[in-house]
Structures are given as C-alpha cells and as structure tokens.
Design a protein around this motif. Structure first.
Motif, short mmCIF file in Angstrom:
data_model
loop_
_atom_site.label_atom_id
_atom_site.label_comp_id
_atom_site.label_asym_id
_atom_site.label_seq_id
_atom_site.Cartn_x
_atom_site.Cartn_y
_atom_site.Cartn_z
N VAL A 29 -4.99 14.70 1.88
CA VAL A 29 -5.73 15.93 1.68
C VAL A 29 -5.53 16.84 2.88
O VAL A 29 -5.74 16.43 4.03
N ILE A 30 -5.13 18.06 2.61
CA ILE A 30 -5.07 19.06 3.67
C ILE A 30 -5.79 20.32 3.19
O ILE A 30 -5.85 20.59 2.00
N LEU A 31 -6.36 21.05 4.12
CA LEU A 31 -7.00 22.31 3.77
C LEU A 31 -6.05 23.45 4.11
O LEU A 31 -5.33 23.40 5.12
N THR A 32 -6.02 24.45 3.28
CA THR A 32 -5.09 25.55 3.48
C THR A 32 -5.76 26.86 3.11
O THR A 32 -6.33 26.99 2.02
N ASN A 33 -5.74 27.81 4.01
CA ASN A 33 -6.31 29.14 3.77
C ASN A 33 -5.26 30.19 4.09
O ASN A 33 -4.45 30.02 5.00
N SER A 34 -5.30 31.30 3.37
CA SER A 34 -4.42 32.42 3.67
C SER A 34 -5.25 33.69 3.66
O SER A 34 -6.21 33.81 2.88
N TYR A 35 -4.88 34.63 4.53
CA TYR A 35 -5.66 35.86 4.69
C TYR A 35 -4.72 37.05 4.88
O TYR A 35 -3.55 36.90 5.24
N GLU A 36 -5.27 38.23 4.64
CA GLU A 36 -4.57 39.44 5.00
C GLU A 36 -4.59 39.60 6.52
O GLU A 36 -5.42 39.02 7.22
N ASP A 37 -3.67 40.42 7.03
CA ASP A 37 -3.64 40.69 8.47
C ASP A 37 -4.75 41.66 8.87
O ASP A 37 -5.27 42.41 8.05
N ASN A 38 -5.09 41.64 10.13
CA ASN A 38 -6.00 42.63 10.74
C ASN A 38 -7.37 42.67 10.07
O ASN A 38 -7.91 43.74 9.79
N LEU A 39 -7.94 41.51 9.82
CA LEU A 39 -9.29 41.47 9.25
C LEU A 39 -10.30 41.99 10.27
O LEU A 39 -10.13 41.84 11.48
N ALA A 40 -11.37 42.58 9.76
CA ALA A 40 -12.42 43.11 10.62
C ALA A 40 -13.75 42.96 9.91
O ALA A 40 -13.82 42.67 8.71
N GLY A 41 -14.83 43.16 10.63
CA GLY A 41 -16.16 43.16 10.05
C GLY A 41 -16.51 41.84 9.40
O GLY A 41 -16.18 40.75 9.90
N VAL A 42 -17.16 41.90 8.25
CA VAL A 42 -17.61 40.69 7.57
C VAL A 42 -16.43 39.85 7.11
O VAL A 42 -16.53 38.61 7.03
N HIS A 43 -15.28 40.47 6.84
CA HIS A 43 -14.10 39.71 6.42
C HIS A 43 -13.62 38.80 7.54
O HIS A 43 -13.28 37.63 7.30
N LEU A 44 -13.61 39.30 8.77
CA LEU A 44 -13.24 38.47 9.93
C LEU A 44 -14.29 37.39 10.17
O LEU A 44 -13.96 36.24 10.45
N LYS A 45 -15.56 37.78 10.04
CA LYS A 45 -16.64 36.81 10.22
C LYS A 45 -16.51 35.65 9.24
O LYS A 45 -16.64 34.48 9.60
N ASN A 46 -16.22 35.96 7.98
CA ASN A 46 -16.08 34.92 6.97
C ASN A 46 -14.84 34.08 7.19
O ASN A 46 -14.85 32.87 6.90
N LYS A 47 -13.77 34.68 7.71
CA LYS A 47 -12.58 33.89 8.04
C LYS A 47 -12.90 32.86 9.10
O LYS A 47 -12.49 31.70 9.01
N ILE A 48 -13.62 33.30 10.12
CA ILE A 48 -14.02 32.38 11.19
C ILE A 48 -14.85 31.24 10.63
O ILE A 48 -14.70 30.07 11.03
N GLU A 49 -15.74 31.57 9.68
CA GLU A 49 -16.56 30.53 9.05
C GLU A 49 -15.71 29.55 8.26
O GLU A 49 -15.96 28.33 8.29
N GLN A 50 -14.70 30.05 7.58
CA GLN A 50 -13.82 29.15 6.85
C GLN A 50 -12.97 28.31 7.80
O GLN A 50 -12.74 27.12 7.54
N ASP A 51 -12.52 28.90 8.89
CA ASP A 51 -11.75 28.13 9.88
C ASP A 51 -12.60 27.00 10.47
O ASP A 51 -12.12 25.88 10.66
N LYS A 52 -13.87 27.30 10.71
CA LYS A 52 -14.78 26.29 11.25
C LYS A 52 -14.99 25.18 10.22
O LYS A 52 -15.03 23.99 10.57
#
Length: 556
Positions: A29-52
């Motif tokens: 099992v591996i976890l994999t996430n993909s995102y757009e570049d240059n996230l900001a605001g709540v989008h960046l906050k949620n990315k950090i939450e997913q990374d955690k």
C-alpha cells in the motif's frame, strides 16, 4: 487470570510484530496525491493536511485514504490484480480500493475559505434555514460509494436541516443492492429507500424521489459523492434569499483511480456549445461569494420544490440521461429564475473513466433528448444543432427522425410567458451570443472532393487541420463560419500555422480569441486568410494544405 492476561499480552505483541499495514500478503500500500502548482490559501492548507495524513499513515497512526488522501497498490498478487481489474470494469472506477482500503466514513479536509466562516458573509443562522429532502438516485452503484455518500451527508450536514435522505433505486440488479441494502437503510435514521419496478432512467427516477419528498427544498446528489464540512448551509441560504434560485456546489474530484479528494482551485462557470455538450469555463472572481452560471452541470443542486413544479419539473419524455440539465438551465433563466454556483459549498464527485451501464439500443442517447430540448426551448437557434445531426446528403427530416411528442412541453412554456432564447444568449451566454453564424457545413474543395477535417477539442490547440475525402458524416468535417469571419466548431478556430509550429500543413487549430479572420468568396469558393492576404489551397500529391497567393483561376 494473571497467566491468561499474560498470554494475551504475548499474543498481541506477536501479532503486532508480524502485522505490516504497508506490505500486506496481497499487495504493498502506498499513498499518492497530486496537486496543481502554486497552491495558496485554503487549498495550500488542505494540501498540508493531506501530506500530514500521509505521514501518519506511514507511522501507523492513520488509515489509508483519511483526509482524502489517494491510495495506490504495488506488487499485487495475480489473483488480486485480476479481481481489482474486474471490479474496475464493473463500475468505471477503482472499486477495489474504495471497497477494501478506504473507510466508508473517512475524514476529509474542511474545504471552506475563511470568507465562508465570517458571520458578516452569512445572511441567516443555521436554525433560520429551511429543511431539505436529499434525493440520491442510483443504478447498480458500488456498495462502498453509495454508503459513503450517505454517511458523508449525515455526518457533515446539520441534523436540523435534513428532513430525509431518499435513495431511489432505478431497478438495480446487483445482489448487494437487494436485501442487504434494505436492511442497512432500516438501521439509518432519516434514510428512506424507494425502488423503481423497471429501469426508468435518471429523470423519471428523480421524479419518484421528488413526489415522495416531504421538505419544501429539494437537494439532488449523485450516488458516488462525498460532501465536505459546511456544504449544505450555503445552498439553502441562497434559496431562502431567492426562492427562484437554483444553488449548485463547486463540484470537486474524487479520483477514479486512487480515491484522492482533489481540489478545484479555479472559479468555473458552466457553459454549453452548439453540439449541446456541457463544459466548464474559467472566470475571475475576487472572493468566495456566489456567482451566476449560464448552465449547471445538473447532478448536484438545490431547488425549491414549488419553483421546480412551476417550471414543469423534468421533461418526462426524455430517456435514460442527458440534456436534462440544459432544459432546466434554459427554462430557469428564461422564465425568471437564476442559477448560482456557491463556492463555500464543496462536494467531491467520482468522474468515471467510462460508463459501465447498458442503455437502450433503439435510441441514440443523449441525442434523442437534445433534440427535444432544442425544439422546445431554442427557438430559431435550434437549427444550429439540428443541422449537425446525420448525413450531409440527407434531408433535415431524415436526419432528425422521431424524438417523441413535444406539444405539451411547448404548451407549458407558452403558459409561463418566458423570454426567448435570443435574450438568454445575449444576457447570460456571451461566448455564444457575441456573434452569429452566417454559414455552416463542410468546407469542401470540389476539384478534389476533399474536406477540412479535425477534432477541435480544447486539448488539440496546435494540431494541424487535415484534409480527407468527404465522408458525408459531418462530425469533424462540420464547421461554422461566424459573422466575425472566424471558422470554428465548438471549442477552437482555424488559423494560420504559428511560427513555432512543426506542422506540415499551413493551417492549424488555434484559440478563437487569437482572432484569425477569413473571407469567403462564394462565387469562386476561395477562402482568404485576411491577416496574411493568402488563400487556402489543397494539393493531392502531396496531400497537403497551403496558404498561397490568391488566384481566382486556381481550382485547388
């Protein structure tokens, strides 16, 4: 007792040492996430939450898929790999991961911007909002996605705002949607299950839910969605402010391969094209306030039951699916309502790679429904759609065929004294209402009997416009000539080959805003590219399109 307890401790310790949540006996099992570049605001906050959350999974403190993280499998045993592929083909998304690795009740990020949480941006308190009946229709839906849909509604909606959740089964045939589902629903508060006796299609199945609904507000959701925190209140607020508003959430993606909850970071409005396909177009917004959209996607929205009734509900002459969102969008705007996208409401949706369902083979769907929408609501503009159907050499009547009786639908429209389609285009669909068509059909060279040919999908910018034998099938050989002098179909225009292009042909697909203008001379059939002053020429050997000096005597 102490010896028994000690034995238990030893056994648990042994089990703990042998258990590996990443390298299982069946797969890694591996976890994999993909995102757009240059996230900001709540989008960046949620990315950090997913990374955690990904790190917490690695550390063994959080299950796979939590906080909307994506899941992938490596080193799969052949038997499990075969099963995984069979499940994917059965449902059009990775049901194996959804069923066996992602919780039915998983956590998701709070997708709301701070704008949404300020009291100054809310018109009503939660206890001042109306209740809603949530209607979810399904046919042969996977167990995990259907139950996850219900859990997300129950868990992320204020209890006092949910009158009921009505599940409407459109004659499913899968065993898990029989007695097992009936027994599961019986254990749930506020959830009801209705069953259609025969396969009825999206519109009629939804209408069964509408007629059974108790609340004054109807909320429609698909059966493979996940709501996020605070999704419902903003939708109901818009309808309390304007009972003739149709409120739509921002539809985000639950990835069909990994089940990652992915973020929509741009502001988008729904649009349509003359083939009557739906699409999205980016708009610029300064904040997260609601904004108008010409057309809605149709799967997820809230509407007043009384307003829906005044509009004549859905067209009950439509079959299976498709076109219903156009019909509802046209008549909402033309008959005095409005359609809004509400950014503070976010709902994730699985977009299948393909449809696994079988449809009627005696009707061409959704074209059958599109013809009904065009004839009832589009006035003289219906010809722009009708002309694209069928074969070039056939009559309009032959191409259209039978699409049911529409007299009652036209009578209903007349009784509402709605505005005409031209008004709707000019006021709410600027990308279509800013010009008009002065010609349409094949662009044919009669000397060689060749036609210009290319798929003008948005992703095809820069592709060469090709030339082939004329097929009589319209399709990629059908073009519009606009009052602005542009040659287009739906998404792109024909333009001169750009300096950085490596295409052999001298013309290519370009964005329409770049403004390549053409002049058509009907007496000679010449097409002149006005920016360069050159004319379009085709040769058989080599089979190629050229821009050359104009010559009225040149038949190529």
């Amino acid at each position: 007792m102490l010896r028994t307890l000690g034995l238990c401790v030893v056994l648990l310790s042994t089990l703990s040492q042998s258990y590996d949540h990443i390298n299982t006996p069946y797969f890694k099992v591996i976890l994999t996430n993909s995102y757009e570049d240059n996230l900001a605001g709540v989008h960046l906050k949620n990315k950090i939450e997913q990374d955690k959350a990904m790190q917490e999974f690695v550390n063994g403190r959080l299950a796979a898929g939590e906080m909307g993280t994506g899941v992938a499998l490596e080193n799969i045993k052949p038997k499990e790999k075969k099963k995984k592929e069979e499940m994917y083909q059965a449902h059009g998304f990775d049901e194996y991961i959804s069923e066996y690795l992602v919780s039915l009740n998983r956590s998701l990020p709070d997708r709301r911007d701070n704008y949404c949480k300020l009291k100054s941006n809310r018109h009503y308190a939660t206890d001042e909002l109306p209740k809603t009946s949530v209607i979810v229709v399904f046919h042969n839906e996977a167990w995990s996605t259907l139950i996850r849909t219900v859990y997300s509604i129950l868990n992320r909606s204020p209890d006092q705002l949910i009158e009921e959740i009505i599940l409407v089964d459109d004659a499913s045939t899968l065993p898990h949607l029989g007695d097992r589902l009936t027994q599961e629903v019986e254990k749930m508060e506020k959830v009801r299950l209705l069953r259609m006796e025969t396969r009825s299609g999206l519109m009629r199945t939804r209408m069964a839910g509408v007629h059974a609904a108790k609340a004054d507000i109807l909320t429609f959701l698909d059966s493979h969605i996940e709501t996020t925190t605070g999704w419902l209140e903003p939708l109901l607020e818009r309808i309390k402010l304007n009972p003739k508003a149709v409120a739509c959430p921002v539809i985000e993606e639950v990835n069909d391969k990994t089940m990652q909850y992915k973020f929509v970071t741009r502001d988008l409005e729904g649009v349509f094209y003359w083939n009557l396909d739906f699409g999205w177009r980016e708009v610029k917004r300064e904040d997260w306030s609601p904004y108008d959209t010409p057309v809605m996607a149709g799967g997820l929205f809230s509407i007043s039951k009384k307003w829906f009734e005044e509009l004549g509900y859905y067209d009950d002459g439509m079959e299976i699916w498709g076109g219903e969102q156009l019909e509802l969008s046209f008549k909402v705007w033309m008959c005095g309502g409005r359609i809004e996208i509400v950014p503070c409401s976010r709902v994730g949706h699985i977009f299948r790679s393909f449809s696994p369902y079988k449809w009627r083979t005696d009707l061409k769907i959704p074209e059958y429904n599109y013809k009904r929408v065009a004839d009832v609501w589009m006035d003289e503009y219906k010809e722009l759609y009708f002309d694209r159907i069928g074969r070039t050499s056939a009559t309009v009547e032959e191409n259209l065929g039978y699409y049911g009786e529409i007299a009652e639908r036209k009578k209903k429209r007349e009784s509402m004294e709605c505005k005409n389609f031209a008004w709707y285009l000019q006021n709410h669909v600027p990308h279509l209402g800013s010009s008009y068509m002065i010609g349409s059909g094949e662009i044919r060279n009669f000397h060689h009997q060749f036609c210009l040919d290319q798929n003008d999908a948005e992703a095809h910018v820069g592709l060469p416009v090709l030339v082939f034998d004329c097929t009589d099938q319209k399709g990629n050989q059908y073009w519009y000539y606009t009052s602005e002098g542009k040659i287009t179909r739906d998404y792109l225009c024909i333009g001169r080959k750009r300096p950085d292009s490596k295409n052999e042909n001298d013309i290519q697909l370009v964005p329409c805003h770049e403004g390549d203008i053409w002049d058509y001379e009907p007496r000679t059939g010449a097409l002149q590219h006005l920016d360069s002053g050159l004319c379009l020429k085709v040769t058989r050997n080599p089979l190629k399109l050229w821009l050359v000096k104009c010559d009225n005597l040149d038949t190529e």
